[in-house]
Write an enzyme that holds these catalytic residues in place. Structure first.
Site, PDB file in Angstrom:
ATOM      1  N   SER A   1     -29.266 174.397  15.501  1.00 54.18           N
ATOM      2  CA  SER A   1     -28.000 174.508  16.218  1.00 54.18           C
ATOM      3  C   SER A   1     -27.385 173.138  16.523  1.00 54.18           C
ATOM      4  O   SER A   1     -27.004 172.412  15.620  1.00 54.18           O
ATOM      5  CB  SER A   1     -28.212 175.327  17.498  1.00 54.18           C
ATOM      6  OG  SER A   1     -27.006 175.639  18.120  1.00 54.18           O
TER       7      SER A   1
ATOM      8  N   ASP B   1     -20.328 173.871  16.628  1.00 57.64           N
ATOM      9  CA  ASP B   1     -21.605 173.156  16.587  1.00 57.64           C
ATOM     10  C   ASP B   1     -22.211 173.270  15.193  1.00 57.64           C
ATOM     11  O   ASP B   1     -21.605 173.818  14.274  1.00 57.64           O
ATOM     12  CB  ASP B   1     -22.554 173.657  17.675  1.00 57.64           C
ATOM     13  CG  ASP B   1     -23.065 175.062  17.428  1.00 57.64           C
ATOM     14  OD1 ASP B   1     -22.430 175.795  16.649  1.00 57.64           O
ATOM     15  OD2 ASP B   1     -24.100 175.436  18.010  1.00 57.64           O
TER      16      ASP B   1
ATOM     17  N   ASP C   1     -22.178 178.827  15.813  1.00 55.34           N
ATOM     18  CA  ASP C   1     -22.183 179.975  16.715  1.00 55.34           C
ATOM     19  C   ASP C   1     -21.616 179.650  18.089  1.00 55.34           C
ATOM     20  O   ASP C   1     -21.553 180.518  18.954  1.00 55.34           O
ATOM     21  CB  ASP C   1     -23.574 180.598  16.841  1.00 55.34           C
ATOM     22  CG  ASP C   1     -24.580 179.701  17.555  1.00 55.34           C
ATOM     23  OD1 ASP C   1     -24.262 178.520  17.808  1.00 55.34           O
ATOM     24  OD2 ASP C   1     -25.695 180.173  17.842  1.00 55.34           O
TER      25      ASP C   1
ATOM     26  N   ASP D   1     -24.434 174.994  13.671  1.00 58.49           N
ATOM     27  CA  ASP D   1     -24.619 176.264  12.961  1.00 58.49           C
ATOM     28  C   ASP D   1     -23.474 177.240  13.192  1.00 58.49           C
ATOM     29  O   ASP D   1     -23.533 178.386  12.755  1.00 58.49           O
ATOM     30  CB  ASP D   1     -25.958 176.912  13.318  1.00 58.49           C
ATOM     31  CG  ASP D   1     -25.998 177.469  14.737  1.00 58.49           C
ATOM     32  OD1 ASP D   1     -25.303 176.919  15.606  1.00 58.49           O
ATOM     33  OD2 ASP D   1     -26.730 178.444  14.971  1.00 58.49           O
TER      34      ASP D   1
END
Length: 445
Positions: free
Chosen positions: A102, A241, A245, A243
């Protein structure tokens, strides 16, 4: 319930090559997860990843472990976490796996799992997987080994999915938007989505090299996008960010709009349209200003534990639709089963278009109280949450704040950190109070 040893609040995460995140463990994890999932009828798994250089390593290891357990694997390469959730559903796969840490630096990585409906695994299922990890790795017979393939049009499919959440009669024509992809998994997705909806897009953080993910860009490092919005005289900025999400936004004046304010915008818009179902779920970290602003609109508000999985649990319990975290994980169950930064941005832009309003106007009804968060490492120290010294420092601050403030002490689910959050009317006081508690923790070492 037994405590999990490997899984944290968002899957397994750590420094590559050490502790949990080794190729050996990834191989065994793929096998263990494959055994548990196969007992539930799983035959096909989708694997996506972000842009970290170590993604190749863990992708291969997981692929081998899953195949050894008899599961077929479909690879989609670098793709946002919510894209993996979406593609898991559309390809009728029984599970999805994301290789990502992340918002963490490139030298960390992680592994998290989704069910066939795109929702995250429950704690009990993760405990089943951990139980399998304790057993010796075996291999199914050769004719039962899983096959591996690749989905070549995954990016195009997800771009169209994102665009489908924007009203067909609206356009972003005339808007100039800065989009920060954090050199992460949205680099080849997000700019195209907003361009195809009609906006003029200035992309930053869109050149990943395997080592620069989240490096001074993205939703956890907002200075660059704030600066770019002002330099380019843009209408707003959207920061994702690594990833994809979570989302943070920036208004035309360079002020950051965080997850709490995004929740407020979405709840207000839904209420205006008569489609708000129930209330809003925040977390223990949500700003008191969000609570007060929603109260003024007679919109119910409840807090979950920190982590979007716990937000989801409360949404399901109350049969509500909108929830999220101030860090930018936004859930709208009418528009997906997991946090999706791009889709959340589209929903805010749709509200702007419907109301012919700017971000500044949409956030005029919420006043955020100063909130200071200090992260303190406690590795090797006594448990700070059990320390009389730390608890006394917390009690002293709470007495000084009275009813117009909050103190929250929370351990990170992925790192040996204690998060000290203090909230109140005066930023200088709040900062001092947070540092006082943090010093009490540091003195334990």
């Amino acid at each position: 319930m037994k405590q999990r040893q490997f899984f944290g609040t968002d899957g397994i995460r750590g420094k590559v090559g050490a502790g949990k995140m080794t190729p050996e463990l990834a191989l065994k994890l793929g096998w263990a997860a494959g055994r548990v999932l196969s007992r539930a009828g799983t035959h096909k798994v989708i694997i996506g990843k972000d842009t970290r250089i170590s993604g190749y390593l863990f992708e291969s290891a997981l692929e081998a472990g899953l195949s050894a357990a008899g599961l077929d694997v479909m690879l989609i390469g670098p793709m946002p976490t919510p894209a993996v959730a979406y593609l898991t559903r559309t390809f009728r796969a029984e599970a999805g796996i994301v290789i990502s840490a992340s918002h963490n630096p490139y030298y960390d990585n992680g592994i998290k799992f989704f069910y066939t409906d795109g929702s995250k695994l429950e704690d009990a299922v993760e405990l089943e997987i951990e139980a399998e990890l304790e057993k010796p790795l075996t291999c199914v017979e050769s004719h039962l080994l899983g096959k591996v393939g690749r989905i070549d049009d995954a990016a195009g499919r997800y771009i169209e999915y994102c665009k489908s959440h924007f009203p067909a009669e609206q356009t972003l024509s005339g808007l100039k938007i800065v989009v920060d992809c954090a050199h992460g998994a949205t680099y080849h997705i997000a700019p195209s989505v907003f361009k195809e909806l009609g906006a003029e897009v200035i992309a930053i953080g869109d050149k990943p090299n395997g080592l620069n993910i989240n490096d001074k860009v993205g939703a956890t490092s907002m200075a660059k996008i704030c600066e770019t919005v002002l330099e380019e005289n843009a209408d707003l900025g959207i920061a994702l960010d690594g990833d994809g999400d979570r989302i943070m936004m920036v208004n035309r004046h360079g002020r950051v709009i965080d997850g709490d304010e995004i929740l407020y915008i979405l709840a207000c818009d839904a209420q205006k349209r008569g489609v708000l179902q129930g209330g809003v779920v925040g977390t223990l970290m949500s700003n008191l200003g969000l609570d007060l602003a929603l109260q003024a609109l007679d919109i119910p508000f409840v807090r979950s534990k920190v982590g979007d999985r716990y937000v989801m649990e409360l949404l399901k319990e109350h049969d509500w639709k909108i929830g999220g975290e101030n860090s930018g994980h936004i859930l709208n169950l009418d528009h997906g089963t997991t946090g999706d930064g791009i889709v959340a941005g589209i929903l805010v832009l749709a509200a702007m278009c419907r109301q012919s309003a700017s971000l500044e106007e949409l956030t005029a009804g919420i006043t955020m109280l100063p909130q200071v968060l200090v992260n303190v490492r406690f590795e090797g120290a006594d448990d700070p949450l059990s320390s009389e010294v730390v608890l006394a420092a917390k009690a002293e601050v709470e007495q000084k704040l009275g009813a117009r403030g909050r103190v929250l002490l929370r351990k990170s689910g992925t790192e040996p950190l204690l998060r000290v959050m203090v909230e109140g009317d005066d930023r200088a006081d709040v900062t001092q109070f947070a540092n006082d508690i943090a010093d009490a923790v540091r003195n334990l070492v």
